[in-house]
Design a protein around this motif. Structure first.
Motif, PDB file in Angstrom:
ATOM      1  N   ARG A   1      -5.974  -0.872  -2.634  1.00 51.12           N
ATOM      2  CA  ARG A   1      -5.435  -0.627  -1.286  1.00 51.12           C
ATOM      3  C   ARG A   1      -4.455   0.539  -1.264  1.00 51.12           C
ATOM      4  O   ARG A   1      -4.103   1.032  -0.200  1.00 51.12           O
ATOM      5  CB  ARG A   1      -4.718  -1.884  -0.773  1.00 51.12           C
ATOM      6  CG  ARG A   1      -5.624  -3.108  -0.659  1.00 51.12           C
ATOM      7  CD  ARG A   1      -4.911  -4.234   0.064  1.00 51.12           C
ATOM      8  NE  ARG A   1      -3.647  -4.566  -0.584  1.00 51.12           N
ATOM      9  CZ  ARG A   1      -2.543  -4.910   0.079  1.00 51.12           C
ATOM     10  NH1 ARG A   1      -2.539  -4.922   1.398  1.00 51.12           N
ATOM     11  NH2 ARG A   1      -1.437  -5.237  -0.575  1.00 51.12           N
ATOM     12  N   LYS A   2      -3.980   0.934  -2.430  1.00 51.59           N
ATOM     13  CA  LYS A   2      -2.991   2.008  -2.483  1.00 51.59           C
ATOM     14  C   LYS A   2      -3.682   3.364  -2.414  1.00 51.59           C
ATOM     15  O   LYS A   2      -4.634   3.633  -3.156  1.00 51.59           O
ATOM     16  CB  LYS A   2      -2.165   1.905  -3.772  1.00 51.59           C
ATOM     17  CG  LYS A   2      -1.379   0.599  -3.883  1.00 51.59           C
ATOM     18  CD  LYS A   2      -0.604   0.523  -5.186  1.00 51.59           C
ATOM     19  CE  LYS A   2       0.177  -0.772  -5.293  1.00 51.59           C
ATOM     20  NZ  LYS A   2       0.942  -0.873  -6.563  1.00 51.59           N
ATOM     21  N   GLU A   3      -3.200   4.208  -1.521  1.00 50.67           N
ATOM     22  CA  GLU A   3      -3.782   5.522  -1.335  1.00 50.67           C
ATOM     23  C   GLU A   3      -3.171   6.529  -2.307  1.00 50.67           C
ATOM     24  O   GLU A   3      -2.052   6.353  -2.798  1.00 50.67           O
ATOM     25  CB  GLU A   3      -3.562   6.000   0.106  1.00 50.67           C
ATOM     26  CG  GLU A   3      -4.154   5.076   1.168  1.00 50.67           C
ATOM     27  CD  GLU A   3      -5.668   5.068   1.139  1.00 50.67           C
ATOM     28  OE1 GLU A   3      -6.246   6.017   0.571  1.00 50.67           O
ATOM     29  OE2 GLU A   3      -6.272   4.113   1.677  1.00 50.67           O
ATOM     30  N   THR A   4      -3.920   7.559  -2.567  1.00 53.53           N
ATOM     31  CA  THR A   4      -3.395   8.617  -3.449  1.00 53.53           C
ATOM     32  C   THR A   4      -2.268   9.392  -2.783  1.00 53.53           C
ATOM     33  O   THR A   4      -1.494  10.069  -3.457  1.00 53.53           O
ATOM     34  CB  THR A   4      -4.526   9.585  -3.822  1.00 53.53           C
ATOM     35  OG1 THR A   4      -5.135  10.098  -2.615  1.00 53.53           O
ATOM     36  CG2 THR A   4      -5.588   8.875  -4.651  1.00 53.53           C
ATOM     37  N   THR A   5      -2.191   9.291  -1.462  1.00 56.16           N
ATOM     38  CA  THR A   5      -1.137  10.009  -0.723  1.00 56.16           C
ATOM     39  C   THR A   5       0.093   9.156  -0.492  1.00 56.16           C
ATOM     40  O   THR A   5       0.957   9.528   0.302  1.00 56.16           O
ATOM     41  CB  THR A   5      -1.699  10.478   0.627  1.00 56.16           C
ATOM     42  OG1 THR A   5      -2.172   9.334   1.373  1.00 56.16           O
ATOM     43  CG2 THR A   5      -2.838  11.466   0.425  1.00 56.16           C
ATOM     44  N   SER A   6       0.175   7.988  -1.146  1.00 59.68           N
ATOM     45  CA  SER A   6       1.334   7.110  -0.964  1.00 59.68           C
ATOM     46  C   SER A   6       2.609   7.848  -1.355  1.00 59.68           C
ATOM     47  O   SER A   6       2.630   8.633  -2.311  1.00 59.68           O
ATOM     48  CB  SER A   6       1.173   5.850  -1.803  1.00 59.68           C
ATOM     49  OG  SER A   6       0.016   5.135  -1.406  1.00 59.68           O
TER      50      SER A   6
ATOM     51  N   PRO B   1       0.797  -1.249   0.000  1.00 62.19           N
ATOM     52  CA  PRO B   1       0.000   0.000   0.000  1.00 62.19           C
ATOM     53  C   PRO B   1       0.819   1.282   0.000  1.00 62.19           C
ATOM     54  O   PRO B   1       0.274   2.353  -0.298  1.00 62.19           O
ATOM     55  CB  PRO B   1      -0.822  -0.117   1.293  1.00 62.19           C
ATOM     56  CG  PRO B   1      -0.844  -1.569   1.614  1.00 62.19           C
ATOM     57  CD  PRO B   1       0.454  -2.116   1.126  1.00 62.19           C
ATOM     58  N   SER B   2       2.113   1.215   0.303  1.00 63.34           N
ATOM     59  CA  SER B   2       2.913   2.434   0.358  1.00 63.34           C
ATOM     60  C   SER B   2       3.294   2.960  -1.020  1.00 63.34           C
ATOM     61  O   SER B   2       3.780   4.087  -1.137  1.00 63.34           O
ATOM     62  CB  SER B   2       4.183   2.194   1.180  1.00 63.34           C
ATOM     63  OG  SER B   2       5.005   1.219   0.553  1.00 63.34           O
TER      64      SER B   2
ATOM     65  N   HIS C   1       2.640   4.212  -5.051  1.00 61.84           N
ATOM     66  CA  HIS C   1       1.634   4.898  -5.856  1.00 61.84           C
ATOM     67  C   HIS C   1       0.882   3.884  -6.719  1.00 61.84           C
ATOM     68  O   HIS C   1       1.411   2.832  -7.082  1.00 61.84           O
ATOM     69  CB  HIS C   1       2.287   5.936  -6.773  1.00 61.84           C
ATOM     70  CG  HIS C   1       2.811   7.128  -6.036  1.00 61.84           C
ATOM     71  ND1 HIS C   1       2.047   7.879  -5.173  1.00 61.84           N
ATOM     72  CD2 HIS C   1       4.039   7.715  -6.053  1.00 61.84           C
ATOM     73  CE1 HIS C   1       2.767   8.862  -4.676  1.00 61.84           C
ATOM     74  NE2 HIS C   1       3.989   8.788  -5.184  1.00 61.84           N
ATOM     75  N   GLN C   2      -0.351   4.202  -7.052  1.00 66.64           N
ATOM     76  CA  GLN C   2      -1.110   3.355  -7.963  1.00 66.64           C
ATOM     77  C   GLN C   2      -0.494   3.397  -9.356  1.00 66.64           C
ATOM     78  O   GLN C   2      -0.040   4.449  -9.814  1.00 66.64           O
ATOM     79  CB  GLN C   2      -2.566   3.808  -8.039  1.00 66.64           C
ATOM     80  CG  GLN C   2      -3.425   3.384  -6.868  1.00 66.64           C
ATOM     81  CD  GLN C   2      -4.902   3.638  -7.116  1.00 66.64           C
ATOM     82  OE1 GLN C   2      -5.273   4.331  -8.061  1.00 66.64           O
ATOM     83  NE2 GLN C   2      -5.752   3.082  -6.272  1.00 66.64           N
TER      84      GLN C   2
END
Length: 518
Positions: free
Chosen positions: A134-139, A117-118, A120-121
């Motif tokens: 599961r990956k956040e835009t703020t990764s 998850p750390s 970027h998409q």
């Protein structure tokens, strides 16, 4: 600037001077598509023109060069052609005895991204179960290729050991299944004899086929006993295609209109028309002059968007005709990929006035089966009127994993689906997963609205492949062939009679009956 942008190998592959000559490429990173392969010298007695498949034999061609840093390590000689015993099937993909699997590992390490998850998409999530969701835009970390192989399943799943350990709770849910995939792939290249691929012959009509599940089907079809789960997984991966069709069309189908039987009233109507001709009564015909009888036309099964299923061994597709011994079949594979990687087997014929679409016709498979392949989109053939007229008593459409609702392929079906509904012929569709199948159904409903009747409710396919597969672009993406199945058809409207005309008709009938009584 990152090492990826400088063209360095993200997984630390090292090239030897000899392998570098075979691995020159204009790409910025190594890729299995850029490998220079030596010319294959086929022995006269060789049974295949394909490359090395994991067996050692004097009749096999030399193996293709491996990717840099993944050259085959010398292994101890095993008696005969068996390279891997049943208790020695687990190997890390990068250290596999099979060059094919080592190339596959190299492909994954240069194309698949870590799902931690750390990061970027790398693309839009396709479902709630997609690891990209599961990956956040703020990764904070950029995408990274998978370079670390799980010690338990042997498949590249993470960019580093730290990310693998940190995300182990998520990985453990599929680790056992990934290890099963690993061992099944090595089993296919083990060099052993596969008795499960000896298919049953014609069915004695007095012996009915039980289609409750795979075990009863194989038993009543008189297959050799399959005692190991791995052998069962291997054989069902191929048999799922003809048996899925047969299990729905047969009068012995496990799908019915009873509770939880999944078949709808409209489905019973459509399938009853097909079953009327798939199970005809005896005619008393024989090989003598007096026994000559007229035969109905063959049942046509159109398999649209055909890919791997079009290249299955013809003995596999014959299993469909053995389920319906009194009927002739014409299988028609249609799709731009229906002859992919088969140029050596069947070079595409030229398009002539007699064969305007360059069809490849195999009419000598058996007396009961003929196969035609069209490397063309169906909507082009439909507009040309090549297969008209369509008959609900003799025709059926099948879509194996069509991806109707997938963002990358839905546009290819936009013109085809309305044309299929116009035929009023049953359409059977399968999906890799439950999400894939329901996404297809949702797309069709949004596309055609109320012009569709559901013939069979979506659900798990009793005769799905028991073997799981992984996506080389996303190793944690598990699926199996024909996991789910559903069916639909263009809506049939009942004849419309206005209420005023109905009232006049009823009043006239009442007057007639009253007059007759007087």
């Amino acid at each position: 600037m990152s090492a990826h942008s400088l063209g360095e190998d993200p997984c630390g592959f090292e090239e030897s001077s000899g392998e570098a000559e075979l691995w020159k490429s204009t790409s910025t990173r190594p890729s299995i598509h850029n490998a220079t392969t030596p010319k294959l010298v086929i022995n006269r007695r060789a049974v295949t023109s394909q490359g090395f498949q994991g067996q050692t034999s004097v009749d096999e061609p030399p193996e293709i060069a491996s990717p840099p840093g993944l050259s085959k390590k010398p292994s101890s000689t095993v008696s005969g052609n068996v390279l891997l015993e049943s208790n020695n099937l687990f190997h890390h993909f990068s250290d596999s005895p099979s060059p094919d699997i080592r190339r596959r590992a190299a492909f994954m390490k240069t194309h698949a991204y870590c799902t931690h998850p750390s990061h970027h998409q790398t693309r839009m999530a396709l479902s709630p179960h997609d690891p990209e969701a599961r990956k956040e835009t703020t990764s904070t970390q950029p995408p990274a290729f998978v370079c670390f192989e799980c010690p338990d399943c042997g498949i590249p799943v993470s960019c580093s050991e730290d990310h693998w350990a940190d995300d182990y709770e998520s990985h453990i849910e599929i680790c056992d299944t990934l290890r099963q995939v690993n061992e099944d792939d090595h089993d296919l290249r083990s060099g052993r004899f596969f008795p499960e691929f000896r298919y049953a012959g014609p069915q004695m009509e007095e012996a009915l086929v039980n289609m409750a599940n795979w075990d009863t089907y194989l038993y009543t079809r008189d297959y050799d006993a399959i005692d190991e789960e791995r052998s069962l997984r291997q054989v069902t991966k191929l048999l799922t295609y003809p048996v899925t069709i047969g299990s729905i069309l047969s009068e012995l189908s496990p799908y019915d209109i009873r509770r939880n039987g999944r078949l709808t009233t409209e489905g019973l109507k459509s399938l009853s028309a097909l079953r009327y001709n798939l199970h005809p009564p005896r005619t008393g015909g024989d090989g003598t002059m007096k026994g000559i009888r007229l035969h109905p036309p063959p049942v046509r099964i159109f398999i649209l968007g055909a890919r791997a299923e079009s290249s299955l061994p013809r003995e596999v597709w014959q299993q469909l005709s053995f389920l319906f011994p009194r009927v002739a079949f014409h299988l028609i594979f249609i799709g731009p990929e229906s002859m992919a990687n088969r140029d050596a087997e069947f070079p595409l014929p030229e398009r002539t006035p007699g064969n305007p679409f360059g069809a490849v016709v195999e009419d000598r498979i058996s007396h009961e089966m003929k196969i035609s392949t069209f490397v063309e989109y169906y909507h082009t053939l439909h507009q040309a009127g090549l297969f008209q007229p369509y008959d609900p008593y003799f025709d059926c459409f099948v879509l194996f994993h069509p991806g109707l609702g997938h963002p990358a392929s839905s546009h290819e079906w936009a013109d085809t689906i309305p044309q299929l509904l116009e035929t009023k012929v049953p359409i059977i569709s399968t999906g890799y997963t439950e999400w894939d199948m329901k996404r297809d159904q949702k797309w069709v409903e949004e596309k055609v609205g109320g012009e569709m009747d559901i013939l069979m409710e979506p659900g798990e396919n009793i005769f799905r492949s028991l073997r799981w597969d992984i996506n080389d672009f996303d190793p944690v993406d598990l699926s199996c062939g024909n996991w789910g199945v559903w069916a639909f058809r263009g809506k049939r409207y009942a004849p419309f009679i206005s209420l005023s005309r109905l009232d006049i008709k009823l009043s006239n009938q009442y007057r007639y009956e009253t007059t007759m009584k007087d």
